[in-house]
Scaffold this motif. Structure first.
Motif, short mmCIF file in Angstrom:
data_model
loop_
_atom_site.label_atom_id
_atom_site.label_comp_id
_atom_site.label_asym_id
_atom_site.label_seq_id
_atom_site.Cartn_x
_atom_site.Cartn_y
_atom_site.Cartn_z
N ALA A 30 46.92 27.78 8.54
CA ALA A 30 47.92 26.95 9.56
C ALA A 30 47.02 25.60 9.90
CB ALA A 30 47.92 27.83 10.95
N THR A 31 45.60 25.88 10.10
CA THR A 31 44.78 24.78 10.31
C THR A 31 44.82 23.66 9.01
OG1 THR A 31 43.54 26.00 11.59
CG2 THR A 31 42.70 23.85 10.84
N ARG A 32 45.02 24.41 7.89
CA ARG A 32 45.14 23.56 6.61
C ARG A 32 46.28 22.70 6.61
NH1 ARG A 32 47.41 24.07 2.17
NH2 ARG A 32 48.23 26.20 2.52
N GLU A 33 47.31 23.49 6.80
CA GLU A 33 48.60 22.66 6.90
C GLU A 33 48.54 21.52 8.03
OE1 GLU A 33 51.40 25.83 7.32
OE2 GLU A 33 50.94 26.80 5.52
N ASP A 34 48.16 21.87 9.04
CA ASP A 34 48.13 20.82 10.12
C ASP A 34 47.34 19.35 9.60
OD1 ASP A 34 48.68 19.79 12.69
OD2 ASP A 34 46.60 19.97 13.18
N LEU A 35 46.25 19.66 9.09
CA LEU A 35 45.19 18.73 8.62
C LEU A 35 46.03 18.04 7.54
CD1 LEU A 35 41.80 20.51 8.37
CD2 LEU A 35 42.55 18.75 10.25
N GLU A 36 46.79 18.55 6.72
CA GLU A 36 47.52 18.16 5.47
C GLU A 36 48.65 17.08 6.30
OE1 GLU A 36 48.62 21.14 3.23
OE2 GLU A 36 46.78 21.01 1.94
N ARG A 37 49.27 17.54 7.13
CA ARG A 37 50.36 17.16 7.87
C ARG A 37 49.73 15.58 8.67
NH1 ARG A 37 51.50 16.22 12.76
NH2 ARG A 37 50.27 17.93 13.67
N GLN A 38 48.43 15.76 9.29
CA GLN A 38 47.92 14.55 9.84
C GLN A 38 47.61 13.58 8.81
OE1 GLN A 38 44.69 15.47 12.70
NE2 GLN A 38 45.70 17.51 13.09
#
Length: 124
Positions: free
Chosen positions: A28-36
């Motif tokens: 979930a953190t990885r997906e959020d960082l990719e979105r950012q």
């Protein structure tokens, strides 16, 4: 099954559940960082900008772009660290799943042996 094996099975199941939760959090953190990173790329697609660069619609674009580029780099470093952590946890999860599988096979063998003894007693 012996008490110690039951305890090992419970501990292994707990470890598996914990590893799965931790991997899910990292994903979930990885997906959020990719979105950012995608949002920042939309704002500043360049990877290098001169401090005095200009762009229509922006005041002090060069300074803004440099800070966005630095933020993207920091996010990429965090993303790499998260990927490494997730990989390590996935390896630990495979080991725990293999251990649980081993416990389950031992349990099945013990149950089969117990059933054979019971059948032998009935036949004998």
């Amino acid at each position: 099954m012996t008490h110690s094996m039951e305890k090992n099975v419970r501990q292994t199941r707990f470890a598996i559940a914990d590893l799965q939760k931790r991997i899910a959090v990292l994903e979930a953190t990885r997906e959020d960082l990719e979105r950012q990173i995608r949002k920042l790329n939309d704002s500043v697609p360049e990877d290098e900008v001169e401090a005095n660069a200009t762009k229509e619609g922006y005041v002090a674009y060069g300074s803004y772009a440099k800070s966005v580029i630095a933020r993207k780099e920091n996010l990429r470093e965090s993303l790499a660290a998260i990927t490494d952590q997730a990989s390590d946890l996935s390896a630990d999860l495979r080991v725990a799943l293999d251990a649980l599988d081993s416990f389950e096979r031992v349990r099945a063998r013990q149950m089969a042996a117990k059933a054979e003894k019971a059948m032998a007693r009935k036949a004998g």
